[in-house]
Write a protein that holds these residues in place. Structure first.
Motif, PDB file in Angstrom:
ATOM      1  N   LEU A  33       0.834  -1.207   0.000  1.00 17.12           N
ATOM      2  CA  LEU A  33       0.000   0.000   0.000  1.00 17.12           C
ATOM      3  C   LEU A  33       0.867   1.254   0.000  1.00 17.12           C
ATOM      4  N   SER A  34       2.001   1.193   0.678  1.00 12.18           N
ATOM      5  CA  SER A  34       2.889   2.360   0.680  1.00 12.18           C
ATOM      6  C   SER A  34       3.377   2.670  -0.726  1.00 12.18           C
ATOM      7  N   PHE A  35       3.636   1.642  -1.537  1.00 16.65           N
ATOM      8  CA  PHE A  35       4.075   1.879  -2.913  1.00 16.65           C
ATOM      9  C   PHE A  35       2.950   2.465  -3.769  1.00 16.65           C
ATOM     10  N   ILE A  36       1.721   2.086  -3.481  1.00 15.54           N
ATOM     11  CA  ILE A  36       0.595   2.667  -4.219  1.00 15.54           C
ATOM     12  C   ILE A  36       0.511   4.164  -3.945  1.00 15.54           C
ATOM     13  N   PHE A  37       0.649   4.554  -2.676  1.00 12.07           N
ATOM     14  CA  PHE A  37       0.561   5.978  -2.344  1.00 12.07           C
ATOM     15  C   PHE A  37       1.792   6.751  -2.800  1.00 12.07           C
ATOM     16  N   ILE A  38       2.938   6.100  -2.850  1.00 13.71           N
ATOM     17  CA  ILE A  38       4.112   6.762  -3.435  1.00 13.71           C
ATOM     18  C   ILE A  38       3.871   7.014  -4.922  1.00 13.71           C
ATOM     19  N   ILE A  47       0.636  17.311  -4.056  1.00 18.98           N
ATOM     20  CA  ILE A  47      -0.188  16.801  -2.957  1.00 18.98           C
ATOM     21  C   ILE A  47       0.724  16.008  -2.023  1.00 18.98           C
ATOM     22  N   LYS A  48       1.194  16.657  -0.973  1.00 21.64           N
ATOM     23  CA  LYS A  48       2.164  16.064  -0.048  1.00 21.64           C
ATOM     24  C   LYS A  48       1.554  14.977   0.830  1.00 21.64           C
ATOM     25  N   ILE A  49       0.250  14.995   1.000  1.00 18.68           N
ATOM     26  CA  ILE A  49      -0.392  14.032   1.891  1.00 18.68           C
ATOM     27  C   ILE A  49      -0.142  12.593   1.431  1.00 18.68           C
ATOM     28  N   ASN A  50      -0.070  12.371   0.113  1.00 20.65           N
ATOM     29  CA  ASN A  50       0.204  11.031  -0.402  1.00 20.65           C
ATOM     30  C   ASN A  50       1.601  10.552  -0.004  1.00 20.65           C
ATOM     31  N   LEU A  51       2.572  11.443  -0.042  1.00 22.71           N
ATOM     32  CA  LEU A  51       3.932  11.091   0.346  1.00 22.71           C
ATOM     33  C   LEU A  51       3.994  10.764   1.832  1.00 22.71           C
ATOM     34  N   TYR A  52       3.413  11.628   2.664  1.00 22.10           N
ATOM     35  CA  TYR A  52       3.443  11.398   4.110  1.00 22.10           C
ATOM     36  C   TYR A  52       2.727  10.106   4.470  1.00 22.10           C
ATOM     37  N   PHE A  53       1.594   9.839   3.834  1.00 22.83           N
ATOM     38  CA  PHE A  53       0.851   8.625   4.135  1.00 22.83           C
ATOM     39  C   PHE A  53       1.606   7.392   3.644  1.00 22.83           C
ATOM     40  N   ALA A  54       2.253   7.487   2.479  1.00 27.08           N
ATOM     41  CA  ALA A  54       3.041   6.359   1.965  1.00 27.08           C
ATOM     42  C   ALA A  54       4.193   6.036   2.910  1.00 27.08           C
ATOM     43  N   LEU A  55       4.885   7.060   3.369  1.00 25.24           N
ATOM     44  CA  LEU A  55       5.997   6.829   4.287  1.00 25.24           C
ATOM     45  C   LEU A  55       5.510   6.320   5.642  1.00 25.24           C
ATOM     46  N   LEU A  57       2.825   4.425   6.062  1.00 30.70           N
ATOM     47  CA  LEU A  57       2.516   3.011   5.833  1.00 30.70           C
ATOM     48  C   LEU A  57       3.793   2.165   5.778  1.00 30.70           C
ATOM     49  N   LEU A  58       4.823   2.675   5.124  1.00 31.21           N
ATOM     50  CA  LEU A  58       6.088   1.948   5.044  1.00 31.21           C
ATOM     51  C   LEU A  58       6.703   1.785   6.431  1.00 31.21           C
TER      52      LEU A  58
END
Length: 191
Positions: A33-38, A47-55, A57-58
């Motif tokens: 899931l982290s790779f999907i959001f990355i 949209i920085k929220i995707n990066l923060y959420f991906a990290l 999740l990772l």
């Protein structure tokens, strides 16, 4: 390891596997899931929220992986695992606050960034303070617990504020945060 040794430890291994089955399944889910959001972040970098959420999740997948069944194996074969866990316990709360700063109203963004900066500075200071001790990671974590409680309290009050202000779009995140703080408090009290 021989077949006799495996059979001798069969009950213990089955108990360990049953206790850690959720972690064993959750780790790859969070990881992918982290790779999907990355990927979503790379599609729209503004949209920085995707990066923060991906990290986030990772980081969560690393926490689950290093605390679960696979973590036990790697800890017995490598000294690097304790360093990864320590670094991850530093990063995960920071990523959570950066993510919440993007989701919650602008006032919270500033406060969460300040808390994140203080978090990193204090963690480095406590690590330096306990660097020469044999169990430096554990000692630094014990000293650092008070700050994590302050952060959790602020996250809890910010979630309650969002609910009180009846910002319905953020209620689900707020309820999730409240459950996270309650579960974390229970874990801290029990341990």
């Amino acid at each position: 390891m021989t077949v006799g040794q495996i059979l001798e430890y069969h009950d213990a291994l089955m108990e360990l596997l049953s206790q850690n089955l959720l972690r064993l399944c959750l780790t790859p889910v969070l990881f992918f899931l982290s790779f999907i959001f990355i990927g979503l972040y790379f599609l729209r970098p503004e949209i920085k929220i995707n990066l923060y959420f991906a990290l986030l999740l990772l980081s969560s997948s690393l926490i689950e992986g290093t605390n679960g069944f696979l973590g036990y194996y790697f800890q017995s074969n490598s000294n690097l695992m304790a360093s990864i866990q320590y670094l991850n316990y530093t990063i995960c709360p920071v990523l959570l606050m950066l993510f919440l700063g993007e989701v919650f109203p602008p006032f919270f963004k500033k406060v969460f960034r300040i808390l994140s900066g203080i978090h990193i500075i204090l963690y480095i200071l406590y690590f330096i303070k306990h660097y020469d001790k044999e169990a430096s990671f554990l000692c630094a974590e014990w000293d650092f617990t008070w700050w994590v409680i302050v952060e959790a309290t602020f996250v809890l009050f910010s979630a309650l504020y969002i609910i009180w202000r009846k910002q319905y779009k953020l209620n689900l995140i707020s309820f999730g945060l409240i459950s996270l703080v309650v579960a974390g408090s229970n874990d801290s009290i029990v341990d």
